[in-house]
Scaffold this active site. Structure first.
Site, mmCIF file in Angstrom:
data_model
loop_
_atom_site.group_PDB
_atom_site.id
_atom_site.type_symbol
_atom_site.label_atom_id
_atom_site.label_comp_id
_atom_site.label_asym_id
_atom_site.label_seq_id
_atom_site.Cartn_x
_atom_site.Cartn_y
_atom_site.Cartn_z
ATOM 1 N N HIS A 1 -12.208 -4.586 3.658
ATOM 2 C CA HIS A 1 -10.745 -4.587 3.771
ATOM 3 C C HIS A 1 -10.245 -4.171 5.156
ATOM 4 C CE1 HIS A 1 -6.765 -3.435 1.529
ATOM 5 N NE2 HIS A 1 -6.516 -3.649 2.807
ATOM 6 N N GLU B 1 0.820 -1.215 0.000
ATOM 7 C CA GLU B 1 0.000 0.000 0.000
ATOM 8 C C GLU B 1 0.853 1.264 0.000
ATOM 9 O OE1 GLU B 1 -2.799 -0.566 -0.787
ATOM 10 O OE2 GLU B 1 -3.576 -2.359 0.185
#
Length: 220
Positions: free
Chosen positions: A162, A78
């Site tokens: 998520h 990420e």
């Protein structure tokens, strides 16, 4: 190595231990980063590396243009999401991305695009209701853009199916935002099971939002 870089690395490792101890992550899931104060750099956790053995030497240092400047490991999947939030929100100096259970559950309810602030803690601590960013695969440019757009001027954002992102002007604030998100989502799910969420007055929500922005250093 500068004192600011040393501090940023220390704060990232500390936060990793805390969220792991809180049960907000499993295995190597989630990621943490911190701006290096006074420099065009940020420190981020490496990809797929266990929190229980993570040390400062394992972290990755990058500039805000996306160039890796230090570290022999791949940055978190990420990486782009963290960088995008830092570039969007100049007030944000630390980011905690967790897969905490109640936040993940709340962000996975069909037909829900926003989790309301159900009490005064969330109103003052997060700046109001939490948007849920649209679903996209982990590490994808789409997820990074969805998160960047959905966070607005709040203390965090939920990621559909998520997890959650908590932000702050320092690591303690980012960790507290993560706790507030998890708590608010737990309360929200409990209230939904018992009945309908009672919304707080609009004038109070406007007031608490302005207080949050002032405390967080967000320019109004």
């Amino acid at each position: 190595m500068s004192e600011a870089l040393n501090k940023a690395k220390s704060e990232v490792v500390r936060a990793c231990k805390i969220i792991s101890g809180n049960g907000y992550v499993l295995g190597t899931a989630g990621n943490v980063s911190s701006i290096v104060e006074g420099e065009n750099l940020f420190v981020i956790t490496p990809s797929s590396y266990p929190y229980n053995i993570m040390e400062e030497k394992d972290l990755v240092v990058a500039d805000l243009d996306g160039n890796i400047v230090e570290g022999d490991k791949k940055p978190s999947i990420e990486f782009t999401m963290h960088r995008g939030i830092y570039r969007e929100r100049k007030d944000v100096k630390a980011i905690v991305h967790s897969h905490s259970p109640y936040a993940t559950a709340a962000a996975s309810v069909e037909g829900i695009n926003m989790i309301p602030a159900v009490d005064i803690e969330a109103a003052f601590g997060l700046g109001g209701d939490m948007d849920i960013a649209g679903f996209a695969p982990p590490g994808s440019p789409e997820l990074a853009e969805f998160a960047r757009a959905a966070i607005g001027e709040k203390g965090g954002v939920l990621l559909s199916n998520h997890g959650a992102i908590g932000v702050g002007k320092n690591m303690d604030e980012a960790l507290l935002a993560s706790d507030n998100i998890e708590r608010n989502c737990r309360l929200y799910l409990s209230i939904r099971a018992a009945g309908k969420v009672k919304t707080m007055p609009e004038e109070f929500m406007d007031f608490s939002s302005s207080v949050f922005k002032e405390v967080s250093g967000i320019k109004q």
